[in-house]
Design a protein around this motif. Structure first.
Motif, PDB file in Angstrom:
ATOM      1  N   GLY A  93       0.883  -1.157   0.019  1.00 42.82           N
ATOM      2  CA  GLY A  93       0.028  -0.049  -0.164  1.00 42.82           C
ATOM      3  C   GLY A  93       0.762   1.084   0.021  1.00 42.82           C
ATOM      4  N   GLY A  94       2.019   1.300   0.538  1.00 45.10           N
ATOM      5  CA  GLY A  94       2.947   2.370   0.600  1.00 45.10           C
ATOM      6  C   GLY A  94       3.420   2.639  -0.784  1.00 45.10           C
ATOM      7  N   VAL A  95       3.655   1.763  -1.417  1.00 46.93           N
ATOM      8  CA  VAL A  95       4.294   1.777  -2.749  1.00 46.93           C
ATOM      9  C   VAL A  95       3.318   2.516  -3.579  1.00 46.93           C
ATOM     10  CG1 VAL A  95       5.445   0.704  -4.614  1.00 46.93           C
ATOM     11  CG2 VAL A  95       5.533  -0.391  -2.380  1.00 46.93           C
ATOM     12  N   VAL A  96       1.929   2.068  -3.446  1.00 49.27           N
ATOM     13  CA  VAL A  96       0.766   2.688  -4.345  1.00 49.27           C
ATOM     14  C   VAL A  96       0.682   4.002  -4.038  1.00 49.27           C
ATOM     15  CG1 VAL A  96      -1.652   2.603  -4.844  1.00 49.27           C
ATOM     16  CG2 VAL A  96      -0.356   0.327  -4.673  1.00 49.27           C
ATOM     17  N   GLN A  97       0.802   4.245  -2.801  1.00 46.18           N
ATOM     18  CA  GLN A  97       0.757   5.753  -2.241  1.00 46.18           C
ATOM     19  C   GLN A  97       1.791   6.566  -2.903  1.00 46.18           C
ATOM     20  OE1 GLN A  97       2.704   7.553   0.099  1.00 46.18           O
ATOM     21  NE2 GLN A  97       1.545   9.442   0.148  1.00 46.18           N
ATOM     22  N   PHE A  98       3.082   5.936  -2.909  1.00 46.31           N
ATOM     23  CA  PHE A  98       4.181   6.891  -3.539  1.00 46.31           C
ATOM     24  C   PHE A  98       3.888   7.128  -5.007  1.00 46.31           C
ATOM     25  CE2 PHE A  98       8.140   6.560  -5.958  1.00 46.31           C
ATOM     26  CZ  PHE A  98       8.660   7.605  -5.452  1.00 46.31           C
ATOM     27  N   VAL A  99       3.745   6.026  -5.695  1.00 46.05           N
ATOM     28  CA  VAL A  99       3.596   6.362  -7.225  1.00 46.05           C
ATOM     29  C   VAL A  99       2.504   7.068  -7.467  1.00 46.05           C
ATOM     30  CG1 VAL A  99       4.931   3.978  -7.953  1.00 46.05           C
ATOM     31  CG2 VAL A  99       2.296   3.882  -7.910  1.00 46.05           C
ATOM     32  N   ASP A 100       1.564   7.100  -6.597  1.00 47.40           N
ATOM     33  CA  ASP A 100       0.370   8.021  -6.879  1.00 47.40           C
ATOM     34  C   ASP A 100       0.514   9.319  -6.742  1.00 47.40           C
ATOM     35  OD1 ASP A 100      -1.213   5.894  -7.438  1.00 47.40           O
ATOM     36  OD2 ASP A 100      -2.743   5.970  -5.861  1.00 47.40           O
ATOM     37  N   TRP A 101       1.618   9.642  -5.438  1.00 47.22           N
ATOM     38  CA  TRP A 101       1.940  10.715  -5.358  1.00 47.22           C
ATOM     39  C   TRP A 101       2.791  11.401  -6.526  1.00 47.22           C
ATOM     40  CZ3 TRP A 101       6.915  13.069  -5.121  1.00 47.22           C
ATOM     41  CH2 TRP A 101       7.060  14.419  -4.706  1.00 47.22           C
ATOM     42  N   CYS A 102       3.604  10.546  -6.899  1.00 51.15           N
ATOM     43  CA  CYS A 102       4.633  10.881  -8.265  1.00 51.15           C
ATOM     44  C   CYS A 102       3.477  11.362  -9.263  1.00 51.15           C
ATOM     45  CB  CYS A 102       5.297   9.735  -8.671  1.00 51.15           C
ATOM     46  SG  CYS A 102       6.881   9.552  -7.760  1.00 51.15           S
ATOM     47  N   ALA A 103       2.546  10.443  -9.677  1.00 53.37           N
ATOM     48  CA  ALA A 103       1.970  10.783 -10.785  1.00 53.37           C
ATOM     49  C   ALA A 103       1.121  12.079 -10.553  1.00 53.37           C
ATOM     50  CB  ALA A 103       0.821   9.671 -11.190  1.00 53.37           C
ATOM     51  N   ALA A 104       0.464  12.084  -9.396  1.00 56.12           N
ATOM     52  CA  ALA A 104      -0.357  13.470  -9.228  1.00 56.12           C
ATOM     53  C   ALA A 104       0.696  14.610  -9.069  1.00 56.12           C
ATOM     54  CB  ALA A 104      -0.963  13.339  -7.964  1.00 56.12           C
ATOM     55  N   THR A 105       1.678  14.462  -8.909  1.00 58.26           N
ATOM     56  CA  THR A 105       2.704  15.789  -8.838  1.00 58.26           C
ATOM     57  C   THR A 105       3.014  16.187  -9.986  1.00 58.26           C
ATOM     58  OG1 THR A 105       3.317  15.107  -6.323  1.00 58.26           O
ATOM     59  CG2 THR A 105       4.859  16.649  -7.512  1.00 58.26           C
ATOM     60  N   MET A 106       3.407  14.988 -10.806  1.00 57.88           N
ATOM     61  CA  MET A 106       3.851  15.380 -12.435  1.00 57.88           C
ATOM     62  C   MET A 106       2.580  15.745 -12.963  1.00 57.88           C
ATOM     63  SD  MET A 106       6.122  12.141 -12.900  1.00 57.88           S
ATOM     64  CE  MET A 106       7.720  12.548 -13.663  1.00 57.88           C
ATOM     65  N   GLU A 107       1.573  15.380 -12.932  1.00 61.11           N
ATOM     66  CA  GLU A 107       0.297  15.740 -13.473  1.00 61.11           C
ATOM     67  C   GLU A 107       0.096  17.293 -13.275  1.00 61.11           C
ATOM     68  OE1 GLU A 107      -3.378  13.705 -14.528  1.00 61.11           O
ATOM     69  OE2 GLU A 107      -2.541  12.025 -14.235  1.00 61.11           O
ATOM     70  N   ARG A 108      -0.015  17.485 -12.068  1.00 59.46           N
ATOM     71  CA  ARG A 108      -0.415  18.820 -11.578  1.00 59.46           C
ATOM     72  C   ARG A 108       0.624  19.796 -12.285  1.00 59.46           C
ATOM     73  NH1 ARG A 108      -0.922  17.604  -6.344  1.00 59.46           N
ATOM     74  NH2 ARG A 108       1.127  18.206  -5.856  1.00 59.46           N
ATOM     75  N   ALA A 109       1.833  19.400 -12.264  1.00 63.00           N
ATOM     76  CA  ALA A 109       2.926  20.356 -12.753  1.00 63.00           C
ATOM     77  C   ALA A 109       2.802  20.576 -14.183  1.00 63.00           C
ATOM     78  CB  ALA A 109       4.320  19.978 -12.526  1.00 63.00           C
ATOM     79  N   LEU A 110       2.346  19.443 -14.641  1.00 65.35           N
ATOM     80  CA  LEU A 110       2.080  19.485 -16.358  1.00 65.35           C
ATOM     81  C   LEU A 110       1.041  20.256 -16.573  1.00 65.35           C
ATOM     82  CD1 LEU A 110       2.681  15.922 -17.719  1.00 65.35           C
ATOM     83  CD2 LEU A 110       4.351  18.024 -18.022  1.00 65.35           C
ATOM     84  N   ALA A 111      -0.075  20.347 -15.970  1.00 65.94           N
ATOM     85  CA  ALA A 111      -1.226  21.039 -15.892  1.00 65.94           C
ATOM     86  C   ALA A 111      -1.092  22.618 -15.626  1.00 65.94           C
ATOM     87  CB  ALA A 111      -2.369  20.478 -15.225  1.00 65.94           C
TER      88      ALA A 111
END
Ligand code: FES
Ligand SMILES: [Fe+2]
Length: 413
Positions: free
Chosen positions: A386-404
């Protein structure tokens, strides 16, 4: 733009609950966007206040393309600068750490004060305004003995993190501790694999015989859910809170950082082979409660950390390239603990030196495997990862936010 489009498509194409697609671990263009959207945009842990106790004490580091200098000024404030001379750009300080009265560029000896002002530039013809040629500053903050920098032109809020961190860390007096030992290892793996491996203990029992003597493998301990429902953990939190030590699980609203204090196995008090303290003198004069377990912190993308009763260990993660990551580990003890009397470096560091090397090998094998064109994202284990899922979700959300365009894609140049 093409690279950004590629990243955006890859983010949209990832399968929830599965590892990231191959390009996130190997592609140089996506790695460059990791830097732009995460490492050049977020607050990064760089080192400890106690490593720079006096004016002029400095440390240096490299974040992506940026050489960085962190120095304590004459007023006692820790500042960060771009480690590039305003004359012709030479790196000014090349040592990993040191002490200087002034910051003198080795190329033509332009000299800067500890606050970055240009003091001396020999034989420069007028008009010449030294005020315009001070070292370029970088946002720098200190919180509970941990020093942070941010390369963004407009850094994200730091105060919320500082006030969340303070109650957990203040009793442990990290600001006045000392670094008893540090090690830096190079892992031939993408920085996200370093983090994914850190965020679970599914791999611990097959790989970490030394760590498993004292660190529980329980999913609730390394993960982000289930801790409060575990009676052992709940009892530990109650006992610690009664002793005045903040302990309950706390995660930021965006998932970037988390604090929690977890019990160790059985009667263990430290990460040693026997579970007994490695240091005779407690880390903090303010904490005498026995068996406090480990205060566990992560702050993406650069810090994870364990604070025990007798010592603390901090880990700094910095990417070197698409498939290389540097991990620096520091063992902190009471400033007056004496090597050879209160502790031996070998005993203090044995478990994590071994664990780091085991993790390095795991990560390097993982990198070799995900680099295969035959690799396809596999499912994370729901119970243990679950911690790994939380990490990759944070990465994806942070990158998407920046891209947007809602985060920082621009940084101080
Ligand atoms: S490049 Fe630094 S003094 Fe010339
Ligand atoms: Fe590990």
């Amino acid at each position: 733009m093409r690279a950004q489009q590629k990243l955006f498509t890859a983010l949209r194409g990832r399968r929830p609950g599965h590892t990231l697609p191959r390009e996130f671990y190997v592609d140089p263009e996506i790695y460059q966007l990791d830097l732009e959207t995460i490492f050049y945009a977020q607050w990064l842990f760089v080192g400890h206040d106690c490593e720079m106790p006096r004016p002029g004490d400095f440390i240096t580091l490299q974040v992506g393309a940026y050489p960085i200098l962190v120095v304590r000024d004459r007023g006692g404030r820790v500042r960060a600068f771009h480690n590039t001379c305003r004359h012709r750009g030479s790196r000014i300080c090349s040592a990993a750490k040191g002490s200087a009265v002034r910051l003198v560029c080795p190329y033509h000896n332009w000299s800067y004060d500890l606050d970055g002002r240009l003091l001396f530039a020999r034989d420069m013809e007028k008009p010449f305004d030294p005020k315009e040629l001070g070292l370029k500053p970088i946002a720098c903050e200190s919180a509970a003995g941990y020093v942070w920098i941010c390369l963004a032109a407009e850094p994200p809020d730091f105060e919320t993190f500082r006030s969340a961190m303070q109650p957990y860390f203040a009793p442990h007096a990290i600001g006045s501790a000392k670094v008893a030992f540090e090690s830096t290892i190079l892992e031939n793996g993408n920085w996200k694999l370093t983090w994914e491996n850190n965020r679970e203990c599914y791999h611990c029992s097959p790989n970490h015989p030394e760590l498993c003597r004292t660190f529980p493998e329980a999913a609730a301990i390394s993960g982000v859910s289930g801790a409060a429902e575990d009676p052992l953990i709940a009892e530990h939190w109650a006992r610690m809170e009664q002793a005045g030590l903040a302990s309950g699980f706390k995660i930021s609203s965006d998932g970037q950082y988390r604090f929690t204090r977890m019990p160790l196995l059985d009667d263990a008090t430290s990460y040693t082979m026997s579970g007994a303290p490695a240091v005779a003198r407690p880390l903090s004069d303010k904490v005498s409660t026995p068996a406090i377990g480990a205060l566990l912190t992560f702050h993406y993308p650069s810090l994870w950390n364990h604070v025990l009763g007798d010592h603390a260990v901090s880990f700094r993660v910095l990417p070197v390239g698409p498939t290389q990551t540097r991990v620096t580990t520091k063992w902190l003890v009471h400033a007056e603990a004496v090597e050879g009397v209160d502790y031996s470096v070998e005993e203090l560091t044995k478990v994590w030196i071994a664990t780091n090397d085991q993790d390095r090998r795991i990560i390097e094998e993982n990198q070799r495997g995900v680099a295969s064109p035959a690799f396809e994202p596999g499912p994370y284990n729901k119970l243990h990862e679950g911690g790994v899922v939380q990490f990759v979700d944070w990465c994806a959300a942070t990158m998407e936010r920046a891209l947007a365009g809602q985060g920082a894609l621009t940084h101080v140049a």
